[in-house]
Motif scaffolding. Sequence first.
Motif, PDB file in Angstrom:
ATOM      1  N   ARG A 476       0.855  -1.206   0.080  1.00 25.02           N
ATOM      2  CA  ARG A 476       0.164  -0.011  -0.643  1.00 25.02           C
ATOM      3  C   ARG A 476       0.741   1.247  -0.026  1.00 25.02           C
ATOM      4  O   ARG A 476       1.854   1.158   0.726  1.00 25.02           O
ATOM      5  CB  ARG A 476      -1.482   0.365   1.702  1.00 25.02           C
ATOM      6  N   GLU A 477       0.219   2.641  -0.927  1.00 24.91           N
ATOM      7  CA  GLU A 477       1.410   3.648  -0.581  1.00 24.91           C
ATOM      8  C   GLU A 477       0.803   4.610   0.914  1.00 24.91           C
ATOM      9  O   GLU A 477       1.988   5.598   1.176  1.00 24.91           O
ATOM     10  CB  GLU A 477       0.906   4.312  -1.668  1.00 24.91           C
ATOM     11  N   VAL A 478      -0.496   4.554   0.794  1.00 24.48           N
ATOM     12  CA  VAL A 478      -0.673   5.234   1.939  1.00 24.48           C
ATOM     13  C   VAL A 478      -1.812   3.797   3.515  1.00 24.48           C
ATOM     14  O   VAL A 478      -1.817   2.968   2.398  1.00 24.48           O
ATOM     15  CB  VAL A 478      -1.620   6.213   2.138  1.00 24.48           C
ATOM     16  N   PRO A 479      -2.019   4.245   4.221  1.00 23.83           N
ATOM     17  CA  PRO A 479      -2.953   3.835   5.293  1.00 23.83           C
ATOM     18  C   PRO A 479      -4.044   3.628   5.024  1.00 23.83           C
ATOM     19  O   PRO A 479      -5.077   4.123   4.558  1.00 23.83           O
ATOM     20  CB  PRO A 479      -2.625   4.549   6.554  1.00 23.83           C
ATOM     21  N   HIS A 551      -4.160  -7.137   5.285  1.00 20.67           N
ATOM     22  CA  HIS A 551      -4.816  -6.345   4.488  1.00 20.67           C
ATOM     23  C   HIS A 551      -4.358  -4.721   5.312  1.00 20.67           C
ATOM     24  O   HIS A 551      -4.725  -3.844   4.327  1.00 20.67           O
ATOM     25  CB  HIS A 551      -6.217  -6.223   5.457  1.00 20.67           C
ATOM     26  N   LEU A 552      -3.856  -4.954   5.768  1.00 26.96           N
ATOM     27  CA  LEU A 552      -3.340  -2.836   6.622  1.00 26.96           C
ATOM     28  C   LEU A 552      -2.094  -2.958   5.579  1.00 26.96           C
ATOM     29  O   LEU A 552      -1.493  -2.089   5.049  1.00 26.96           O
ATOM     30  CB  LEU A 552      -2.603  -2.918   8.283  1.00 26.96           C
ATOM     31  N   LEU A 553      -0.886  -4.022   5.362  1.00 30.98           N
ATOM     32  CA  LEU A 553      -0.170  -3.278   4.585  1.00 30.98           C
ATOM     33  C   LEU A 553      -0.046  -4.369   2.908  1.00 30.98           C
ATOM     34  O   LEU A 553       0.445  -2.857   2.352  1.00 30.98           O
ATOM     35  CB  LEU A 553       1.332  -5.100   4.861  1.00 30.98           C
ATOM     36  N   VAL A 554      -0.911  -4.840   2.029  1.00 32.55           N
ATOM     37  CA  VAL A 554      -0.851  -4.862   0.944  1.00 32.55           C
ATOM     38  C   VAL A 554      -2.740  -5.118   0.200  1.00 32.55           C
ATOM     39  O   VAL A 554      -2.848  -5.443  -0.718  1.00 32.55           O
ATOM     40  CB  VAL A 554      -0.477  -6.220   0.348  1.00 32.55           C
ATOM     41  N   GLY A 555      -3.055  -5.049   1.292  1.00 33.30           N
ATOM     42  CA  GLY A 555      -5.290  -5.085   0.939  1.00 33.30           C
ATOM     43  C   GLY A 555      -5.573  -6.664   0.528  1.00 33.30           C
ATOM     44  O   GLY A 555      -6.245  -6.804  -0.609  1.00 33.30           O
ATOM     45  N   ARG A 556      -4.656  -7.807   1.233  1.00 32.19           N
ATOM     46  CA  ARG A 556      -5.033  -8.912   0.660  1.00 32.19           C
ATOM     47  C   ARG A 556      -5.040  -9.400   1.969  1.00 32.19           C
ATOM     48  O   ARG A 556      -5.077  -9.709   2.877  1.00 32.19           O
ATOM     49  CB  ARG A 556      -4.220  -9.540  -0.314  1.00 32.19           C
ATOM     50  N   ARG A 575       5.510   0.730  10.003  1.00 35.90           N
ATOM     51  CA  ARG A 575       4.758   2.110  11.470  1.00 35.90           C
ATOM     52  C   ARG A 575       3.703   2.949  10.647  1.00 35.90           C
ATOM     53  O   ARG A 575       2.563   3.324  11.537  1.00 35.90           O
ATOM     54  CB  ARG A 575       5.941   3.255  11.915  1.00 35.90           C
ATOM     55  N   THR A 576       3.502   3.083   9.667  1.00 37.09           N
ATOM     56  CA  THR A 576       2.793   4.548   8.938  1.00 37.09           C
ATOM     57  C   THR A 576       1.927   3.524   8.603  1.00 37.09           C
ATOM     58  O   THR A 576       0.893   4.152   8.823  1.00 37.09           O
ATOM     59  CB  THR A 576       3.573   5.065   8.159  1.00 37.09           C
ATOM     60  N   LEU A 577       1.977   2.640   7.443  1.00 35.68           N
ATOM     61  CA  LEU A 577       0.636   1.662   7.685  1.00 35.68           C
ATOM     62  C   LEU A 577      -0.031   1.119   8.108  1.00 35.68           C
ATOM     63  O   LEU A 577      -0.852   0.427   8.212  1.00 35.68           O
ATOM     64  CB  LEU A 577       0.942   1.070   6.417  1.00 35.68           C
ATOM     65  N   LEU A 578       0.542   0.729  10.023  1.00 30.79           N
ATOM     66  CA  LEU A 578      -0.408  -0.244  10.761  1.00 30.79           C
ATOM     67  C   LEU A 578      -0.526   1.466  11.837  1.00 30.79           C
ATOM     68  O   LEU A 578      -0.726   0.635  12.872  1.00 30.79           O
ATOM     69  CB  LEU A 578       0.842  -1.402  11.709  1.00 30.79           C
TER      70      LEU A 578
END
Length: 580
Positions: A476-479, A551-556, A575-578
């Motif tokens: 993911r680019e953004v959280p 899901h939080l990191l790669v959307g799957r 840390r940003t994505l979580l």
Amino acid sequence: MPIVAQSTETTDWVSRFADEVIAESERRAPGKPVVVASGLSPSGPIHLGNLREVMTPHLVADEIRRRGHTVRHLISWDDYDRYRKVPGGVEGVDASWAEHIGKPLTSVPAPEGSPHANWAEHFRAAMVGALAELGVEFDGISQTAQYTSGVYREQILHAMRHRADIDAVLAQYRTKPKAAGKKGQKPVDEAELEAAEGSGAAAEDDGSSGSAGYFPYKPFCGNCGKDLTTVTSYDDDSTELTYACGECGFSETVRLSEFNRGKLVWKVDWPMRWAYEGVVFEPSGVDHSSPGSSFQVGGQIVGIFGGEQPIGPMYAFVGISGMAKMSSSKGGVPTPADALEIMEPQLLRWLYARRRPNQSFKIAFDQEIQRLYDEWDRLDAKVADGSALPADVAAHSRAVRTAAAELPRTPRPLPYRTLASVADITAGNEKQAERILGELDPAHPLASLDEARPRYDRAEAWINTHVPADQRTVVREVPDAELLGSLDEEGRESVRLLLDGLAEHWSLDGLTHLVYGVPKVRAGFSADATPKELPPEIKTAQRTFFALLYHLLVGRDTGPRLPTLLLAVGQERVRTLLGG
């Protein structure tokens, strides 16, 4: 200096055949080199099933060399066989190539764009390159060169003089006209079809037979170059032979004692070569081994040439994960070169060495390749610490080295699935890949990506060529603000525990301990608790936690192993994505 391998003191299938072949060679030709043989037809892509035709005698020959004997491993390139059909799946080849059916393979143009002189050379070259990478030592024999230079002239004249004897053997196996098409009738094997398929009386699989009698020799037409010919007369004294072409109508009379544009039919050609070369060991596929097929009939015909049938096991088919039995006539099947793009030579050698010839097996081009590599690495470790079983040690030894030398290997053989995940996530960015791999084991950091090569390159090739685009990993680019905002207390606390432990556990082993430990701690257990100490519900909690992180990191729901994924993403971005 080359590493000279010692004899493998074990009773695996290779050693047993080596014992038998050495004894038989001493009986037949005492004091002479042991001769083993393979035969390959470069009529199309030479696939991984064909490779068993080479690897079986190679492994036996290599064991014999380890014991100090001189061995010749002949590979007969059957490039003087007829071009019998246009294979599918060959780039640059269309229906127009059908005009060459009936010509020798060496008289057919190479596929469009090929740098090679003809069809046979194009497909042979790819196999020769793969065999070199696999460490296979052999003497290659072009049957075009043998026949057109007159090497077999005496054998051809001998076969013509003894054509009645040959015909009598073949007559025992010929299918009666009334039985043709009967249910249960065994098919003619591939090699027989290559010698036989065509049109008219000239296309019989065991020679020309008509009003002039039986002839085990097939001329290529002097006008159209095809083998759709029928011998109409032959004189033993003068060796004058007359033939007529059923394709273009051309006819001529030649002296067979001076004529080099033709060949013995397959069922006679093969046993003739056994006798000529003194072959002691040659395996055959199941399609050669049924009653009446070429190996069985050849065992009787070889005596006419003063030879003996080789020892030879029947070998089973090799499959590909998710694919049926391979056939080069269909095209589009994986070749040894294809396999070597995604796996190291040692692994491919091991797959052939660890199974007896009559055992079928599959070669993985799908996710199964990761499991195979895990199994190989476990064996490598067991061999190193002395805990492997003798037969497994023997298979490992045959995979990593030959009698002449050890095969080049990856200096730091990191897990294939880890390398594949890193290659997937970094999408070709070598600096990023080097950074991630360097953080796997902080105590012994990787100095450069070259230490992980060539295994890394194989894993990257597998990701790029065999993993569908919709299964590739995109971070993911953004959280995911919506998902983060919807988390319940358990989810928020689990993510917090992970974030709190990142810096302390920033290594492959450390992160593995951390991601598996968070659900244990949330349930009131120690992060070090073993599965036996935990209730079954913990596994469910772990799966739920893992799915959340994916899901939080790669959307799957799934992705690469989480420890590898976290290292790849990097602490700051994790840390940003979580939401930390």
